[in-house]
Design an enzyme around this catalytic site. Structure first.
Site, PDB file in Angstrom:
ATOM      1  N   GLY A  64       1.088  -1.094   0.154  1.00 14.88           N
ATOM      2  CA  GLY A  64       0.263   0.294   0.137  1.00 14.88           C
ATOM      3  C   GLY A  64       1.216   1.186   0.124  1.00 14.88           C
ATOM      4  O   GLY A  64       2.141   1.522   0.090  1.00 14.88           O
ATOM      5  N   CYS A 112       5.441   0.468   7.300  1.00 13.52           N
ATOM      6  CA  CYS A 112       5.195   0.943   6.433  1.00 13.52           C
ATOM      7  C   CYS A 112       6.218   1.200   5.435  1.00 13.52           C
ATOM      8  O   CYS A 112       8.163   1.539   6.280  1.00 13.52           O
ATOM      9  CB  CYS A 112       4.964   2.272   7.810  1.00 13.52           C
ATOM     10  SG  CYS A 112       4.406   3.913   6.480  1.00 13.52           S
ATOM     11  N   GLU A 155      -3.757   3.087   5.240  1.00 19.89           N
ATOM     12  CA  GLU A 155      -3.564   4.338   4.084  1.00 19.89           C
ATOM     13  C   GLU A 155      -4.173   5.691   4.284  1.00 19.89           C
ATOM     14  O   GLU A 155      -3.417   6.293   3.759  1.00 19.89           O
ATOM     15  CB  GLU A 155      -3.692   3.243   3.068  1.00 19.89           C
ATOM     16  CG  GLU A 155      -2.956   1.824   2.113  1.00 19.89           C
ATOM     17  CD  GLU A 155      -1.890   2.573   2.858  1.00 19.89           C
ATOM     18  OE1 GLU A 155      -0.347   3.500   2.501  1.00 19.89           O
ATOM     19  OE2 GLU A 155      -0.667   1.761   3.209  1.00 19.89           O
ATOM     20  N   HIS A 158      -3.126   7.593   6.332  1.00 18.28           N
ATOM     21  CA  HIS A 158      -1.317   8.554   5.395  1.00 18.28           C
ATOM     22  C   HIS A 158      -2.337   9.961   5.466  1.00 18.28           C
ATOM     23  O   HIS A 158      -1.917  11.468   5.232  1.00 18.28           O
ATOM     24  CB  HIS A 158      -0.745   7.773   4.858  1.00 18.28           C
ATOM     25  CG  HIS A 158      -0.021   6.433   5.616  1.00 18.28           C
ATOM     26  ND1 HIS A 158       1.408   7.336   5.807  1.00 18.28           N
ATOM     27  CD2 HIS A 158       0.344   5.859   5.013  1.00 18.28           C
ATOM     28  CE1 HIS A 158       2.074   6.281   5.961  1.00 18.28           C
ATOM     29  NE2 HIS A 158       1.548   5.698   5.777  1.00 18.28           N
TER      30      HIS A 158
HETATM   31 NI    NI Z   1       2.051   3.469   5.776  1.00 18.41          NI
END
Ligand code: NI
Length: 191
Positions: A64, A112, A155, A158
């Site tokens: 992702g 991440c 996601e 973010h």
């Molecule tokens: Ni991430």
């Protein structure tokens, strides 16, 4: 003209574009903490951005990527949860919004691309309903559970400047942030 000439993806001209890999921002870059802007119209520039994001994600490799991670402060995320050997299953979500969360939760080890080589368990709702606009400009509503639900939540965070380490204890989170601050200082000194 050889017969194979016409065997092209949906967008013949665009397919000629070279793979566009973009730089992934890493903690403590301030852009990872900013709030991304809604996308007003799904046009060619957004389709190009989505392609760049997928290229970058597959190359990393990751499952992702959100636009702020490549410094584009726009509300768009890409994902592909297909496992190795399976057919690729790219998902692009524009202006995504979670409508419903289950009370039931699931704990998953998360990582991440902007916080490389670190993994921690995070507890999140196990099922969600998400709505978004797709690359054709169509509104989509879909339910997701388990891995996909977790990935979508990670996601989408973010886009609001939230990172998964924010769900850890303060002690653990500070330890991660300090590690990356130190690495950044060393990198600056070296250059
Ligand atoms: Ni991430």
């Amino acid at each position: 003209m050889p017969a194979t000439y016409h065997i092209e993806p949906e967008t013949p001209r665009k397919a000629d574009l070279p793979m566009a890999k973009r730089e992934i921002l890493v903690l403590p870059d301030a852009r990872l903490r900013a709030i991304a802007e809604p996308i007003a119209k799904v046009d060619e520039s957004i389709r190009k951005l989505a392609k760049d994001m997928l290229d970058t994600m597959y190359d990393a490799p990751g499952i992702g990527l959100a636009a702020p991670q490549i410094g584009e402060m726009k509300r768009i995320v890409v994902m592909d949860l297909a496992k190795e050997g399976e057919t690729p299953d790219p998902i692009v979500m524009i202006n995504p919004e979670i409508l419903k969360y289950s009370e039931e939760t699931v704990t998953t080890e998360e990582g991440c691309l902007s916080i490389p080589e670190i993994y921690y368990d995070v507890e999140r709702p196990a099922e969600i309903t998400v709505k978004y606009t797709d690359l054709d400009g169509k509104d989509v509503e879909r339910e997701a559970k388990d891995r996909l639900a977790v990935c979508i939540q990670h996601e989408l965070d973010h886009l609001d400047g939230v990172l998964y380490i924010d769900y850890l204890s303060r002690l653990k989170r500070d330890r991660v942030v300090k590690k990356f601050q130190k690495a950044e200082k060393l990198a600056k000194k070296a250059s």
